[in-house]
Write an enzyme that holds these catalytic residues in place. Structure first.
Site, PDB file in Angstrom:
ATOM      1  N   ASN A  83       0.833  -1.211   0.000  1.00  0.00           N
ATOM      2  CA  ASN A  83       0.000   0.000   0.000  1.00  0.00           C
ATOM      3  C   ASN A  83       0.856   1.245   0.000  1.00  0.00           C
ATOM      4  O   ASN A  83       1.963   1.261   0.546  1.00  0.00           O
ATOM      5  CB  ASN A  83      -0.976   0.000   1.189  1.00  0.00           C
ATOM      6  CG  ASN A  83      -0.386   0.672   2.421  1.00  0.00           C
ATOM      7  OD1 ASN A  83      -0.419   1.887   2.563  1.00  0.00           O
ATOM      8  ND2 ASN A  83       0.184  -0.139   3.313  1.00  0.00           N
ATOM      9  N   ASN A 142       4.549   7.040  15.194  1.00  0.00           N
ATOM     10  CA  ASN A 142       4.827   6.305  13.956  1.00  0.00           C
ATOM     11  C   ASN A 142       6.086   6.869  13.312  1.00  0.00           C
ATOM     12  O   ASN A 142       6.054   7.932  12.693  1.00  0.00           O
ATOM     13  CB  ASN A 142       3.600   6.425  13.033  1.00  0.00           C
ATOM     14  CG  ASN A 142       3.812   5.764  11.679  1.00  0.00           C
ATOM     15  OD1 ASN A 142       4.888   5.268  11.381  1.00  0.00           O
ATOM     16  ND2 ASN A 142       2.777   5.777  10.857  1.00  0.00           N
ATOM     17  N   CYS A 145       6.559   4.639   8.630  1.00  0.00           N
ATOM     18  CA  CYS A 145       5.886   4.517   7.340  1.00  0.00           C
ATOM     19  C   CYS A 145       6.941   4.627   6.228  1.00  0.00           C
ATOM     20  O   CYS A 145       7.718   5.582   6.205  1.00  0.00           O
ATOM     21  CB  CYS A 145       4.843   5.623   7.191  1.00  0.00           C
ATOM     22  SG  CYS A 145       3.940   5.453   5.656  1.00  0.00           S
ATOM     23  N   ILE A 205       7.235  -4.492  13.386  1.00  0.00           N
ATOM     24  CA  ILE A 205       7.710  -3.509  12.437  1.00  0.00           C
ATOM     25  C   ILE A 205       6.518  -2.901  11.672  1.00  0.00           C
ATOM     26  O   ILE A 205       5.376  -3.348  11.847  1.00  0.00           O
ATOM     27  CB  ILE A 205       8.701  -4.138  11.409  1.00  0.00           C
ATOM     28  CG1 ILE A 205       8.055  -5.317  10.696  1.00  0.00           C
ATOM     29  CG2 ILE A 205      10.001  -4.479  12.055  1.00  0.00           C
ATOM     30  CD1 ILE A 205       8.897  -5.959   9.585  1.00  0.00           C
ATOM     31  N   THR A 207       5.252  -1.710   7.557  1.00  0.00           N
ATOM     32  CA  THR A 207       5.391  -2.321   6.232  1.00  0.00           C
ATOM     33  C   THR A 207       6.820  -2.112   5.702  1.00  0.00           C
ATOM     34  O   THR A 207       7.546  -1.239   6.180  1.00  0.00           O
ATOM     35  CB  THR A 207       4.391  -1.690   5.247  1.00  0.00           C
ATOM     36  OG1 THR A 207       4.599  -0.274   5.251  1.00  0.00           O
ATOM     37  CG2 THR A 207       2.954  -1.991   5.636  1.00  0.00           C
ATOM     38  N   GLY A 231       1.776  -8.354   5.452  1.00  0.00           N
ATOM     39  CA  GLY A 231       1.267  -9.722   5.288  1.00  0.00           C
ATOM     40  C   GLY A 231       2.348 -10.767   5.448  1.00  0.00           C
ATOM     41  O   GLY A 231       3.450 -10.484   5.934  1.00  0.00           O
ATOM     42  N   THR A 280      -3.093  -6.801   8.072  1.00  0.00           N
ATOM     43  CA  THR A 280      -3.444  -7.354   6.762  1.00  0.00           C
ATOM     44  C   THR A 280      -4.258  -8.648   6.838  1.00  0.00           C
ATOM     45  O   THR A 280      -5.094  -8.907   5.971  1.00  0.00           O
ATOM     46  CB  THR A 280      -2.138  -7.588   5.957  1.00  0.00           C
ATOM     47  OG1 THR A 280      -1.470  -6.322   5.861  1.00  0.00           O
ATOM     48  CG2 THR A 280      -2.411  -8.106   4.562  1.00  0.00           C
TER      49      THR A 280
HETATM   50  C1  LIG Z   1      -3.649  -0.276   4.172  1.00  0.00           C
HETATM   51  C2  LIG Z   1      -2.663  -0.116   5.284  1.00  0.00           C
HETATM   52  C3  LIG Z   1      -2.617   1.090   5.969  1.00  0.00           C
HETATM   53  C4  LIG Z   1      -1.706   1.258   7.016  1.00  0.00           C
HETATM   54  N1  LIG Z   1      -1.679   2.449   7.703  1.00  0.00           N
HETATM   55  C5  LIG Z   1      -0.839   2.594   8.759  1.00  0.00           C
HETATM   56  C6  LIG Z   1      -0.856   3.774   9.537  1.00  0.00           C
HETATM   57  O1  LIG Z   1      -1.642   4.704   9.320  1.00  0.00           O
HETATM   58  N2  LIG Z   1       0.018   3.860  10.572  1.00  0.00           N
HETATM   59  C7  LIG Z   1       0.904   2.852  10.895  1.00  0.00           C
HETATM   60  O2  LIG Z   1       1.684   2.979  11.856  1.00  0.00           O
HETATM   61  N3  LIG Z   1       0.926   1.716  10.174  1.00  0.00           N
HETATM   62  C8  LIG Z   1       0.072   1.565   9.132  1.00  0.00           C
HETATM   63  N4  LIG Z   1       0.079   0.387   8.417  1.00  0.00           N
HETATM   64  C9  LIG Z   1       1.026  -0.677   8.811  1.00  0.00           C
HETATM   65  C10 LIG Z   1       0.387  -1.685   9.778  1.00  0.00           C
HETATM   66  O3  LIG Z   1      -0.031  -1.070  10.976  1.00  0.00           O
HETATM   67  C11 LIG Z   1       1.372  -2.818  10.107  1.00  0.00           C
HETATM   68  O4  LIG Z   1       2.505  -2.298  10.762  1.00  0.00           O
HETATM   69  C12 LIG Z   1       1.844  -3.548   8.853  1.00  0.00           C
HETATM   70  O5  LIG Z   1       0.809  -3.669   7.909  1.00  0.00           O
HETATM   71  C13 LIG Z   1       2.396  -4.951   9.172  1.00  0.00           C
HETATM   72  O6  LIG Z   1       1.440  -5.744   9.829  1.00  0.00           O
HETATM   73  P1  LIG Z   1       0.456  -6.752   9.023  1.00  0.00           P
HETATM   74  O7  LIG Z   1       1.306  -7.617   8.176  1.00  0.00           O
HETATM   75  O8  LIG Z   1      -0.281  -7.488  10.134  1.00  0.00           O
HETATM   76  O9  LIG Z   1      -0.464  -5.892   8.224  1.00  0.00           O
HETATM   77  C14 LIG Z   1      -0.821   0.194   7.376  1.00  0.00           C
HETATM   78  C15 LIG Z   1      -0.890  -1.013   6.679  1.00  0.00           C
HETATM   79  C16 LIG Z   1      -1.803  -1.188   5.657  1.00  0.00           C
HETATM   80  C17 LIG Z   1      -1.850  -2.507   4.940  1.00  0.00           C
END
Ligand SMILES: Cc1cc2nc3c(=O)[nH]c(=O)nc-3n(C[C@H](O)[C@H](O)[C@H](O)COP(=O)(O)O)c2cc1C
Length: 319
Positions: A83, A142, A145, A205, A207, A231, A280
């Site tokens: 994303n 945060n 990002c 961590i 993304t 993911g 995710t």
């Molecule tokens: C669509 C999307 C939006 C996200 N927005 C944020 C955000 O606003 N702030 C943040 O700290 N992480 C954001 N993340 C990261 C997630 O919080 C997380 O750290 C990352 O996706 C890894 O975890 P997962 O594999 O369980 O998704 C976002 C991830 C996705 C997929």
């Protein structure tokens, strides 16, 4: 593993799943990650009451509203999702009412964590103070990002700036400060330095910078070219990072990255995380993933002869 018949009520009240992090009690170790179903009271209500999450991280907020990048901002790839949302949010003033409302509807043992981003120590301090006044239980800075200019990883690459942001926020707030770090070579050094400035918890961590190419258009899929991969593909990276952090910092760690089931969650916990955030997997499995993970952890605790989930934290380090 022996299969236990565990009802929803038992899951929500089991002391075996309860964790305390920096003085906050979570009814279980699964927390909604920032940015996924985490920006309105209605969505959060579903994740907590229907899904069973043990804590909630609100979508990252900035001082001023941000519209984020234009479409396409999401690419679904074999190993997960990329994303480049670009931290869209209505700005601090646009979220405070919703945050107050969310805190009112959540059970006491489901802490609300407010994520925020800034590249300026004074501004970060101001945002943090307003979020604390709105009643959140903890703040999540945060710094991770990977696809937003002048925010996230671009800030954390400057260790001195990062330190002064953490110091500035800590000088005015009384609630715990979680610092969310992303994949960078000096992540251990960075974690040590923010711990030295008073950070209460490390979240790791975010993304991982990535991209996808449309082979027929012969162009990058995402409008911003680069995005952040989440993911299953990033899960082993998260496990490695949490393992290394556990050996190098004394403050609690929350693990994030590709948690899709109880086995993934336990890997992060055994590596040293006190809890996990899940994002995710909700797209892939629905909000039931929180309860599914909790049920699996409880079954593991029973069948492996442990007392509570807390007994498992960092066990993979004991040789
Ligand atoms: C669509 C999307 C939006 C996200 N927005 C944020 C955000 O606003 N702030 C943040 O700290 N992480 C954001 N993340 C990261 C997630 O919080 C997380 O750290 C990352 O996706 C890894 O975890 P997962 O594999 O369980 O998704 C976002 C991830 C996705 C997929």
């Amino acid at each position: 593993m022996r299969i236990l018949r565990v009802g929803v009520e038992m899951l929500e009240n089991s002391h075996k799943l309860r964790v305390t992090i920096s003085g906050l009690t979570f009814r279980n170790p699964t927390i909604l990650a920032s940015g996924i179903l985490s920006s309105t009271p209605g969505l959060i209500r579903r994740v907590v009451f229907n899904g069973g999450a043990g804590g909630v991280t609100y979508k990252t907020v900035t001082l001023k509203p941000r519209s984020g990048y234009s479409n396409p901002v999401v690419a679904v790839v074999k190993a997960g999702v990329i994303n480049c949302m670009g931290l869209p949010n209505p700005g601090l003033n646009g979220v405070l009412e919703d945050i107050i409302q969310v805190r009112k509807i959540l059970p006491q043992n489901v802490p609300l964590i407010a994520s925020f981003a800034s590249s300026d120590p004074g501004e970060a301090q101001f945002i943090a103070g307003r979020l604390e006044d709105a009643g959140v239980n903890a703040l999540e800075l945060n710094l991770s990002c990977p696809h937003t200019r002048r925010l996230g990883l671009e800030v954390s690459h400057d260790i001195k700036l990062t330190e002064s942001i953490v110091e500035s926020v800590k000088s005015v707030t009384r609630i715990p400060l979680f610092v969310k770090l992303g994949l960078q070579d000096n992540i251990v050094e960075l974690a040590r330095r923010v711990e030295g400035k008073g950070a209460d918890v490390i979240v790791a961590i975010n993304t991982v910078k990535a991209m996808a190419i449309d082979v027929y258009a012969r162009k990058p899929v995402l409008s911003n070219i680069y995005g952040g991969l989440s993911g299953p593909a990033i899960h082993p990276i998260a496990v490695r990072v949490v393992y290394e952090l556990y050996e190098n910092v004394s403050i609690p760690i929350i693990g994030v990255g590709g948690v899709e089931d109880w086995y993934d969650a336990l890997e992060l916990i055994l590596a040293g995380a006190k809890a996990v955030e899940i994002g995710t997997a909700i797209y892939r499995k629905g909000i039931g993933v929180f309860r599914e993970v909790c049920r699996g952890i409880l079954e593991y605790i029973e069948s492996e002869g442990f007392n509570t989930v807390n007994d498992l934290v960092g066990l993979a380090h004991k040789r």
